[in-house]
Design a protein around this motif. Structure first.
Motif, PDB file in Angstrom:
ATOM      1  N   UNK A 244       0.835  -1.211   0.000  1.00 23.02           N
ATOM      2  CA  UNK A 244       0.000   0.000   0.000  1.00 23.02           C
ATOM      3  C   UNK A 244       0.872   1.264   0.000  1.00 23.02           C
ATOM      4  N   UNK A 245       2.043   1.174   0.629  1.00 18.91           N
ATOM      5  CA  UNK A 245       2.980   2.309   0.596  1.00 18.91           C
ATOM      6  C   UNK A 245       3.557   2.461  -0.814  1.00 18.91           C
ATOM      7  N   UNK A 246       3.725   1.321  -1.506  1.00 27.34           N
ATOM      8  CA  UNK A 246       4.313   1.336  -2.852  1.00 27.34           C
ATOM      9  C   UNK A 246       3.278   1.397  -3.973  1.00 27.34           C
ATOM     10  N   UNK A 247       2.052   1.742  -3.644  1.00 27.18           N
ATOM     11  CA  UNK A 247       1.015   1.894  -4.671  1.00 27.18           C
ATOM     12  C   UNK A 247       1.449   2.924  -5.712  1.00 27.18           C
ATOM     13  N   UNK A 248       1.334   2.572  -6.969  1.00 28.08           N
ATOM     14  CA  UNK A 248       1.719   3.516  -8.027  1.00 28.08           C
ATOM     15  C   UNK A 248       0.722   4.668  -8.136  1.00 28.08           C
ATOM     16  N   UNK A 249      -0.538   4.338  -7.935  1.00 27.32           N
ATOM     17  CA  UNK A 249      -1.601   5.341  -7.992  1.00 27.32           C
ATOM     18  C   UNK A 249      -1.640   6.074  -6.641  1.00 27.32           C
ATOM     19  N   UNK A 250      -1.306   7.363  -6.663  1.00 19.89           N
ATOM     20  CA  UNK A 250      -1.222   8.106  -5.393  1.00 19.89           C
ATOM     21  C   UNK A 250      -2.532   8.095  -4.599  1.00 19.89           C
ATOM     22  N   UNK A 251      -3.658   7.967  -5.312  1.00 20.79           N
ATOM     23  CA  UNK A 251      -4.931   7.975  -4.584  1.00 20.79           C
ATOM     24  C   UNK A 251      -5.155   6.652  -3.839  1.00 20.79           C
ATOM     25  N   UNK A 252      -4.441   5.606  -4.254  1.00 23.62           N
ATOM     26  CA  UNK A 252      -4.547   4.310  -3.585  1.00 23.62           C
ATOM     27  C   UNK A 252      -3.491   4.148  -2.483  1.00 23.62           C
ATOM     28  N   UNK A 253      -2.486   4.982  -2.552  1.00 23.02           N
ATOM     29  CA  UNK A 253      -1.369   4.901  -1.610  1.00 23.02           C
ATOM     30  C   UNK A 253      -1.779   5.428  -0.234  1.00 23.02           C
TER      31      UNK A 253
END
Ligand code: ATP
Ligand code: MG
Ligand code: MG
Length: 289
Positions: A244-253
Motif C-alpha cells: 500500500x505504501x508502494x502503490x503507483x496510484x497516489x490515490x490508492x497509496x
C-alpha cells in the motif's frame, strides 16, 4: 587537517554521494566529533542552487527528533559550502542489509517504525525528504535509527533532473511521479519508505535495471515481485502495508505516514492481544521503541 569556521578540524573522509562529500571532523570549541558535509565544487557556482541549499539547510535545522540527524551549523568559506551535523557512529542501512541480508520481521518492523516516526515529524512540519533510501538511513551502534539528508536533497531543484542531465537521488527508490520528473510531495516519501521496507524484509530492492531510465520505467509500469514470494516469513499484514505504501496510484497509496505507523504497530499485536516483543531485545542491542 584543514579547519573550517575556525573550529571544525577536518579528519578523514567518511563518504560521498552525488552532490557532496562527508568528512568526520572535530569541533575544537565543544571538543566533540561532528560530520561535515561539503558541497561538491560543481554546485558552488550555481546561485539558484546555493539559495536553495541555504533555505533547505534551515528547514532541516528546524527539525528536532530522535530519529533525525541533528544539524548544528552551516558555513561558506573560500567557495566551500558546508553543513555540520551530528556524527553518527554506526553503519548505513544499505551496509547492514548488504552484510546480513533480509532482517528478522520484528527488527525490520522496529526500524521501519523509527524511519516512519522521523518522516511523520518532518511532514508535520511541512518538510519533504525526497531522497529516502537505505544509504540515507544510519543505524547507530545502540540500534537507534537516524535519517540523514533531510531537506538537503530538496535543495537540488524541484525536478529530479539537473540542467546537466544528471539524475539526482537514487532512481531505485523513486516514486512513479518522481520517476516521471514531476511534482513530488509527502506521498513520494511514503513510496520511498515502502521501497526501504521492501528491502528490509526481502534483502533486495524491488526494481533493478541496466540504466536509470529502465529502472524509472519499472517504477512507473511494473508490479514488484511480492515480498512473501521472496521471504515466506513475512506476515501478510506486513506485506499489505508495504504494497500500500508502494502503490503507483497516489490515490490508492497511504495518505500519511501516521497511517503506516498505526498499521505497523497493529501488525505487531499477537492473537492474544499482547504487543510482540515489547522491551525484548530483538537483535543484538536493539529494542522495540
Ligand atoms: P547521495 O549524495 O546521492 O545522497 P549518499 O547518501 O550515499 O549519496 P551522502 O549523503 O553524501 O551520500 O553520505 C555519504 C556517506 O557518509 C553515507 O553513506 C554515510 O556512510 C556517511 N554519513 C553521512 N552522514 C553522516 C553522519 N551524520 N555521521 C556519520 N556518517 C555519515
Ligand atoms: Mg546521503
Ligand atoms: Mg544525499
Amino acid at each position: 587537517g584543514k579547519v573550517l569556521g575556525g573550529r571544525y578540524e577536518i579528519l578523514e573522509k567518511i563518504g560521498g554521494g552525488g552532490m557532496a562529500l562527508v568528512y568526520k571532523a572535530k569541533c575544537r570549541l565543544l571538543n566533540r566529533y561532528v560530520a561535515v558535509k561539503i558541497l561538491r565544487s560543481e554546485f558552488t557556482g550555481d546561485e539558484e542552487f546555493i539559495k536553495k541549499f541555504k533555505r533547505e539547510s534551515q528547514a532541516a535545522a528546524s527539525l528536532s527528533h530522535p530519529n533525525i540527524v541533528s544539524i548544528y551549523d552551516v558555513g561558506m568559506e573560500d567557495d566551500i559550502y558546508y553543513i555540520v551535523m551530528e556524527y553518527i557512529k554506526g553503519q548505513t542501512l544499505k551496509e547492514l542489509i548488504k552484510s546480513k541480508g533480509a532482517l528478522g520481521i520484528e527488527y525490520a518492523t522496529n526500524i521501519s517504525l523509527q524511519i516512519a516516526s522521523a518522516l511523520e515529524h518532518a511532514h508535520t512540519n511541512h518538510i519533504v525528504h525526497r531522497d529516502i533510501k537505505s544509504h540515507n538511513i544510519m543505524i547507530r551502534e545502540d540500534g537507534t535509527v537516524k535519517v540523514t539528508d533531510f531537506g538537503i536533497a530538496r535543495a537540488v531543484s524541484s525536478s529530479t533532473i539537473t540542467n546537466t542531465g544528471n539524475i539526482i537521488g537514487s532512481v531505485h527508490y523513486f516514486s512513479p511521479e518522481q520517476a516521471r520528473g514531476g511534482y513530488t510531495d509527502e506521498k513520494s516519501d511514503i513510496y520511498s519508505l515502502g521501497v526501504v521496507m521492501y528491502e528490509l524484509v526481502t534483502g533486495r530492492i524491488p526494481f533493478e535495471g541496466e540504466t536509470p531510465i529502465s529502472v524509472a520505467l519499472k517504477h512507473i509500469q511494473e508490479e514488484p515481485e511480492r515480498p512473501r514470494s521472496i521471504n515466506s516469513k513475512i506476515p501478510k499484514s506486513l506485506e499489505d502495508i508495504i504494497m500500500k505504501a508502494m502503490e503507483k496510484d497516489v490515490s490508492q497509496r497511504y495518505n500519511s505516514v501516521s497511517e503506516i505507523i498505526d498499521d505497523l504497530k497493529q501488525s505487531l499485536i499477537m492473537p492474544n492481544g499482547d504487543f510482540v516483543k515489547k522491551n525484548k531485545v530483538l537483535d543484538e542491542n536493539t529494542k522495540v521503541i
